[in-house]
Design a protein around this motif. Structure first.
Motif, short mmCIF file in Angstrom:
data_model
loop_
_atom_site.label_atom_id
_atom_site.label_comp_id
_atom_site.label_asym_id
_atom_site.label_seq_id
_atom_site.Cartn_x
_atom_site.Cartn_y
_atom_site.Cartn_z
N VAL A 198 0.84 -1.20 0.00
CA VAL A 198 0.00 0.00 0.00
C VAL A 198 0.87 1.24 0.00
CG1 VAL A 198 -1.66 1.35 1.35
CG2 VAL A 198 -1.96 -1.11 1.11
N TYR A 199 1.94 1.22 0.78
CA TYR A 199 2.84 2.39 0.83
C TYR A 199 3.47 2.64 -0.53
CZ TYR A 199 6.78 5.37 1.94
OH TYR A 199 7.68 6.40 1.94
N GLU A 200 3.94 1.58 -1.18
CA GLU A 200 4.54 1.74 -2.50
C GLU A 200 3.53 2.29 -3.51
OE1 GLU A 200 6.19 -1.99 -3.63
OE2 GLU A 200 7.68 -2.02 -2.02
N LEU A 201 2.30 1.85 -3.38
CA LEU A 201 1.26 2.29 -4.31
C LEU A 201 0.81 3.73 -4.06
CD1 LEU A 201 -0.91 -0.96 -4.33
CD2 LEU A 201 0.34 -0.04 -6.28
N THR A 202 1.08 4.23 -2.86
CA THR A 202 0.63 5.59 -2.52
C THR A 202 1.78 6.56 -2.32
OG1 THR A 202 0.56 5.02 -0.15
CG2 THR A 202 -1.48 4.73 -1.41
N THR A 203 3.00 6.16 -2.61
CA THR A 203 4.15 7.03 -2.39
C THR A 203 4.05 8.32 -3.19
OG1 THR A 203 5.61 5.16 -1.92
CG2 THR A 203 6.66 7.22 -2.55
N VAL A 204 3.63 8.20 -4.43
CA VAL A 204 3.47 9.39 -5.27
C VAL A 204 2.09 9.97 -5.00
CG1 VAL A 204 3.40 10.27 -7.63
CG2 VAL A 204 4.97 8.40 -7.03
N ASP A 205 2.08 11.25 -4.65
CA ASP A 205 0.82 11.94 -4.36
C ASP A 205 0.02 11.13 -3.34
OD1 ASP A 205 -1.27 13.72 -4.40
OD2 ASP A 205 -2.25 12.79 -6.13
N ILE A 206 0.63 10.96 -2.14
CA ILE A 206 0.06 10.08 -1.13
C ILE A 206 -1.35 10.47 -0.73
CG2 ILE A 206 0.96 11.35 0.87
CD1 ILE A 206 1.61 8.62 2.10
N PHE A 207 -1.69 11.75 -0.93
CA PHE A 207 -3.02 12.16 -0.52
C PHE A 207 -3.92 12.53 -1.68
CE2 PHE A 207 -0.73 12.57 3.49
CZ PHE A 207 -1.53 11.69 4.21
N GLY A 208 -3.81 11.71 -2.74
CA GLY A 208 -4.89 11.73 -3.70
C GLY A 208 -6.12 11.22 -2.94
N PRO A 209 -7.33 11.63 -3.32
CA PRO A 209 -8.52 11.32 -2.52
C PRO A 209 -8.68 9.86 -2.16
CG PRO A 209 -9.05 12.86 -4.27
CD PRO A 209 -7.64 12.43 -4.51
N MET A 210 -8.55 8.94 -3.14
CA MET A 210 -8.81 7.55 -2.80
C MET A 210 -7.66 6.94 -2.00
SD MET A 210 -8.87 5.94 -6.60
CE MET A 210 -7.70 6.29 -7.87
N LYS A 211 -6.45 7.49 -2.13
CA LYS A 211 -5.33 6.99 -1.34
C LYS A 211 -5.52 7.33 0.13
CE LYS A 211 -2.22 7.28 -5.30
NZ LYS A 211 -1.00 7.87 -5.87
N THR A 212 -6.00 8.53 0.37
CA THR A 212 -6.30 8.92 1.75
C THR A 212 -7.31 7.98 2.37
OG1 THR A 212 -5.93 11.25 1.22
CG2 THR A 212 -7.19 10.78 3.20
N ARG A 213 -8.33 7.64 1.61
CA ARG A 213 -9.38 6.77 2.15
C ARG A 213 -8.86 5.37 2.47
NH1 ARG A 213 -12.60 9.98 -1.33
NH2 ARG A 213 -12.33 8.59 -3.11
N VAL A 214 -7.91 4.88 1.69
CA VAL A 214 -7.33 3.57 1.98
C VAL A 214 -6.64 3.57 3.34
CG1 VAL A 214 -5.54 1.91 1.30
CG2 VAL A 214 -7.10 2.83 -0.42
N TRP A 215 -5.80 4.57 3.59
CA TRP A 215 -5.12 4.66 4.89
C TRP A 215 -6.13 4.83 6.02
CZ3 TRP A 215 -0.39 3.04 5.40
CH2 TRP A 215 0.50 3.15 4.34
N ASP A 216 -7.15 5.64 5.80
CA ASP A 216 -8.17 5.86 6.83
C ASP A 216 -8.84 4.54 7.20
OD1 ASP A 216 -7.64 8.54 6.91
OD2 ASP A 216 -9.36 9.14 5.68
N GLU A 217 -9.19 3.74 6.21
CA GLU A 217 -9.87 2.47 6.49
C GLU A 217 -8.93 1.47 7.16
OE1 GLU A 217 -13.10 1.77 6.25
OE2 GLU A 217 -13.30 3.89 5.70
N MET A 218 -7.65 1.52 6.81
CA MET A 218 -6.69 0.60 7.46
C MET A 218 -6.57 0.89 8.95
SD MET A 218 -3.80 0.37 4.44
CE MET A 218 -2.65 -0.70 5.31
N PHE A 219 -6.71 2.16 9.32
CA PHE A 219 -6.66 2.51 10.74
C PHE A 219 -7.89 1.99 11.50
CE2 PHE A 219 -3.29 5.61 9.88
CZ PHE A 219 -2.54 5.52 11.05
N LYS A 220 -8.92 1.58 10.81
CA LYS A 220 -10.12 1.06 11.47
C LYS A 220 -10.00 -0.42 11.83
CE LYS A 220 -13.20 4.41 9.25
NZ LYS A 220 -14.35 4.61 8.33
N LEU A 221 -8.97 -1.09 11.29
CA LEU A 221 -8.75 -2.48 11.67
C LEU A 221 -8.28 -2.54 13.12
CD1 LEU A 221 -6.99 -3.79 8.42
CD2 LEU A 221 -9.42 -3.89 9.03
N ARG A 222 -8.39 -3.69 13.73
CA ARG A 222 -8.06 -3.81 15.14
C ARG A 222 -7.07 -4.95 15.38
NH1 ARG A 222 -9.30 0.46 14.99
NH2 ARG A 222 -11.02 1.60 15.95
#
Length: 418
Positions: A198-222
């Motif tokens: 995921v990091y490699e896929l989001t390294t460029v422009d890490i906060f494109g809209p859908m990239k932000t949402r991926v990280w946000d959802e990963m933080f919801k895992l427990r």
């Protein structure tokens, strides 16, 4: 009062376990404690089966299967009379491909426990005792992560690659369903590889809209999934800096590492969004009281007059209730940091907010009288005070009243600036 069993603790904290499954587990544990071991085993096996059903119902069509054929399988899983037999069939299935990517040994163990379930359900002569129940729980805990639908980790990574490619996925797409598959399809031991991808896929422009949402959802895992994510992020300064600037509330995930928390305010390069991270640390009470003065001194020394410019009321409330304003006031007007031209210029926005919220008192007025009476003054701070007087005339009157009480001398550079 019963002491909680290890299995009971584990299943309650396991990601991806529905309330329906937890209710079945509760029934199993009630029967276990009542020494009704056949019933305990039946409910335990049923809860495992229910988990597999739920995974299949949310899973995309696995490799090797036609989409319509897969929908037919899912339809049978919704049938109360057919679903459990269908689960067993799907676990055993080899053609056109495995639905659950299981080793021969894991599949053999599952079928053994399925036969023990039949012993219970059909009142066969084989005895079922406490050891069977506890041994199945060990199988449950050790192997649940192996029962992933659709090719496991590799298939999930492929979905993420497609999702994060704007050529295939609209920018407003929601990754929730993909991220929810992680605890169901990826062994926790393999999760680090997923994070790295995921990091490699989001390294460029890490906060494109859908990239932000991926990280946000990963933080919801427990559980282990969240723990591994947090540990990975802590090793990558550019990543955690960007993530925390985008959403400062994520600092709470790092609360158990005081050294890391300290590094955020001590080492993070200030910019127009960094102050939000500082406020996040204060909001979540992550700065020890004994470090607050040092933190404020450090932050104010690296501040810039473009920061803290437009601060919202909830953030100002945090600065006040955390003691930030109180300590800052001492630094500025008792330790007389306002005599430092550069410091006064870069921190004039904080001074502005401090005075607007708390007004002028004897300490502030006396300090400003002294500083603004010098031959060379911090003129940017002077300009901010004059703007304050113009925008809030009552504050100017308050300054004059306080000055009168202390028999001070109003500085010409504030009151006769023309």
């Amino acid at each position: 009062m019963f002491v909680k069993l290890h299995f009971e603790e584990w299943i309650k904290n396991e990601p991806g376990v529905s309330e329906n499954t937890k209710e079945l587990i509760d029934e199993a544990i009630i029967c276990y404690r009542a020494q009704a071991y056949r019933a305990a085993y039946l409910f335990s096996f049923l809860s495992f089966q229910n988990l597999l059903k739920e995974r299949m119902l949310v899973a995309s069509c696995p490799p090797g299967y036609d989409e319509e054929y897969w929908k037919g399988i899912q339809s049978e899983l919704r049938n109360d009379d057919k679903w459990e037999a269908k689960i067993i069939e799907c676990v055993e299935r080899e053609r056109p491909a495995q639905i659950f990517n299981l080793s021969v040994d894991t599949k053999r163990q599952y079928l053994y426990w399925k036969d023990r379930r039949n012993d219970c359900a059909h009142a066969k002569s084989n005895k079922i005792g406490v050891s069977h129940v506890e041994s199945f729980w060990l199988f449950f805990e050790s192997n649940l992560s192996k029962f992933g639908v659709g090719g496991g980790k590799e298939a999930l990574l492929e979905k993420l690659k497609v999702f994060l490619n704007p050529a295939f996925t609209p920018v407003d797409s929601d990754p929730t369903s993909i991220i929810k598959e992680i605890p169901l399809t990826v062994d926790s031991a393999d999760y680090l590889e997923v994070i790295e991808n995921v990091y490699e896929l989001t390294t460029v422009d890490i906060f494109g809209p859908m990239k932000t949402r991926v990280w946000d959802e990963m933080f919801k895992l427990r559980g282990e999934f969240l723990d591994q994510l947090v540990e990975f992020i802590k090793t990558n300064q550019s990543l955690y800096t960007q993530l925390l600037k985008e959403d400062p509330s994520k600092v709470r995930f790092f609360a158990n590492d005081p050294a890391f928390i300290r590094s955020l305010w001590y080492e993070m390069k200030m910019d127009f969004r960094t102050y939000k991270v500082i406020i996040g640390l204060l909001r979540h009470n992550l700065i020890p009281r004994e470090e607050l003065n040092e933190m404020i001194s450090t932050v104010s020394s690296n501040n810039n007059d473009t920061f803290f410019f437009q601060v919202e009321e909830p953030d100002l409330l945090v600065l006040e209730e955390s003691g930030f304003f109180s300590e800052f006031k001492t630094l500025a007007f008792v330790d007389m940091k306002i005599n430092d031209f550069n410091w006064a210029r870069e921190n004039r926005n904080i001074i502005w907010h401090l005075i607007i919220r708390n007004g002028f008192d004897e300490t502030i007025v006396e300090a400003l009288n002294n500083t603004m009476s010098n031959s060379f003054i911090p003129w940017r701070l002077r300009d901010s005070i004059l703007e304050l007087f113009e925008e809030f005339p009552k504050l100017k009157e308050e300054y004059i009243d306080v000055n009168s009480r202390i028999n001070g001398c109003l500085p010409d550079k504030l009151f006769n600036s023309n």
